[in-house]
Design an enzyme around this catalytic site. Structure first.
Site, short mmCIF file in Angstrom:
data_model
loop_
_atom_site.label_atom_id
_atom_site.label_comp_id
_atom_site.label_asym_id
_atom_site.label_seq_id
_atom_site.Cartn_x
_atom_site.Cartn_y
_atom_site.Cartn_z
N PRO A 2 50.49 -9.03 18.64
CA PRO A 2 50.33 -7.70 18.90
C PRO A 2 49.97 -7.72 20.37
O PRO A 2 49.14 -8.61 21.34
CB PRO A 2 49.70 -6.70 18.27
CG PRO A 2 48.62 -7.01 17.21
CD PRO A 2 48.74 -9.00 17.52
N GLU A 3 50.88 -7.36 21.25
CA GLU A 3 50.27 -6.92 22.99
C GLU A 3 50.08 -5.84 23.23
O GLU A 3 50.56 -5.00 22.43
CB GLU A 3 52.91 -6.95 23.32
CG GLU A 3 53.79 -7.93 22.92
CD GLU A 3 52.99 -9.05 23.60
OE1 GLU A 3 52.96 -9.38 24.71
OE2 GLU A 3 53.94 -9.45 22.87
N ASN A 170 52.34 -13.41 23.69
CA ASN A 170 53.35 -13.90 23.70
C ASN A 170 54.77 -13.89 23.93
O ASN A 170 55.41 -14.17 24.57
CB ASN A 170 53.09 -15.05 21.75
CG ASN A 170 53.83 -16.56 22.13
OD1 ASN A 170 53.48 -17.59 22.84
ND2 ASN A 170 54.75 -17.38 21.18
#
Length: 266
Positions: A2-3, A170
């Site tokens: 998760p960002e 990512n």
């Protein structure tokens, strides 16, 4: 993984469902908290710090303040439900925490680093993090300063190091490097304008707060939302060169070999 914007959205959802309400039940399904009860405690707020979630509570007399800390890592999630609603997000064996109020239920699935600590001691858990891209402490100059402490590291790996700046995962790593025309294997010392790079990353995360679709192109159609991430073998949206994918450290990196050429080594 998760960002930071995903974690921010999760924290906001928990805050809306629980803040200001008294817990009527709590169930922790991890050994270290198995006998802990927060019944009668009031939820004060839910906040994110990079990719960490901090749920702050106080006891009935207001003399004790604790923080329930959790990390989502690759597969963790919090979901909120109405009382009596079916918990359909994940299999039941993945549940690690359940918090109930009179009008909401929060269920934590596959949570990592779940811990309950005095709120005054939160820094022991998150104090190592760099400036939070979605936090009040965001400082691009400090983030750039931290990055240059690792001059020989690749810029892709340095951006993912949460000690440098907190919140990039990512997807945004790949997208911001594409937009700046930087090959992911470029050494930090060879990257021009680090403050500009991290400022763009912050703007990208901030633009996606409040929605679950993470778009970097501006399109709200999922198939058109990103430039390179998840697009191996598809034509670059700028030059039509095929997007490449390769392992880099513990992550997968996507990039356009034409738009992101190798830079001369200084």
């Amino acid at each position: 993984m998760p960002e930071g914007d995903t974690v921010w959205n999760t924290a906001r959802g928990l805050h809306r469902a629980l803040a200001g309400r008294q817990l009527t039940a709590s169930d922790f399904r991890v050994p270290q908290l198995a006998t802990t009860s927060l019944v009668g405690w009031t939820v004060l707020e839910s906040r994110s710090r990079g990719k960490h979630l901090l749920l702050r509570v106080r006891d009935q007399v207001g003399s004790r303040h604790l923080t329930l800390h959790s990390h989502l890592r690759m597969d963790g999630a919090w979901r909120t439900y109405a009382p009596g609603e079916r918990w359909a997000a994940r299999p039941a064996h993945l549940i690690r925490a359940v918090l109930r109020t009179a009008d909401a239920v929060a269920v934590g699935y596959h949570l990592h680093e779940l811990a309950l600590v005095p709120t005054a001691e939160e820094e022991k858990l998150v104090g190592h993090l760099g400036p939070d891209l979605l936090g009040a402490d965001w400082d691009p100059t400090e983030a750039a300063r931290r990055l240059v402490r690792q001059p020989g590291s690749t810029i892709a790996e340095a951006l993912l190091d949460q000690r440098n700046l907190a919140g990039i995962g990512n997807l945004y790593k790949c997208e911001v490097l594409f937009l700046r025309g930087i090959e992911p294997w470029t050494a930090v010392r060879d990257v021009p304008d680090l403050p500009g790079l991290v400022t763009l990353a912050q703007r990208m995360l901030a633009s996606n707060r409040g929605r679950w679709l993470q778009t970097t192109t501006g399109s709200l159609r999922k198939a058109e939302a990103n430039y390179v991430y998840g697009r191996r073998g598809q034509p670059c949206r700028r030059c039509r060169t095929l997007i490449k994918m390769r392992e880099q450290g513990e992550r997968i990196t996507y990039w356009c070999p034409r738009c992101q050429p190798p830079r001369p080594v200084r």
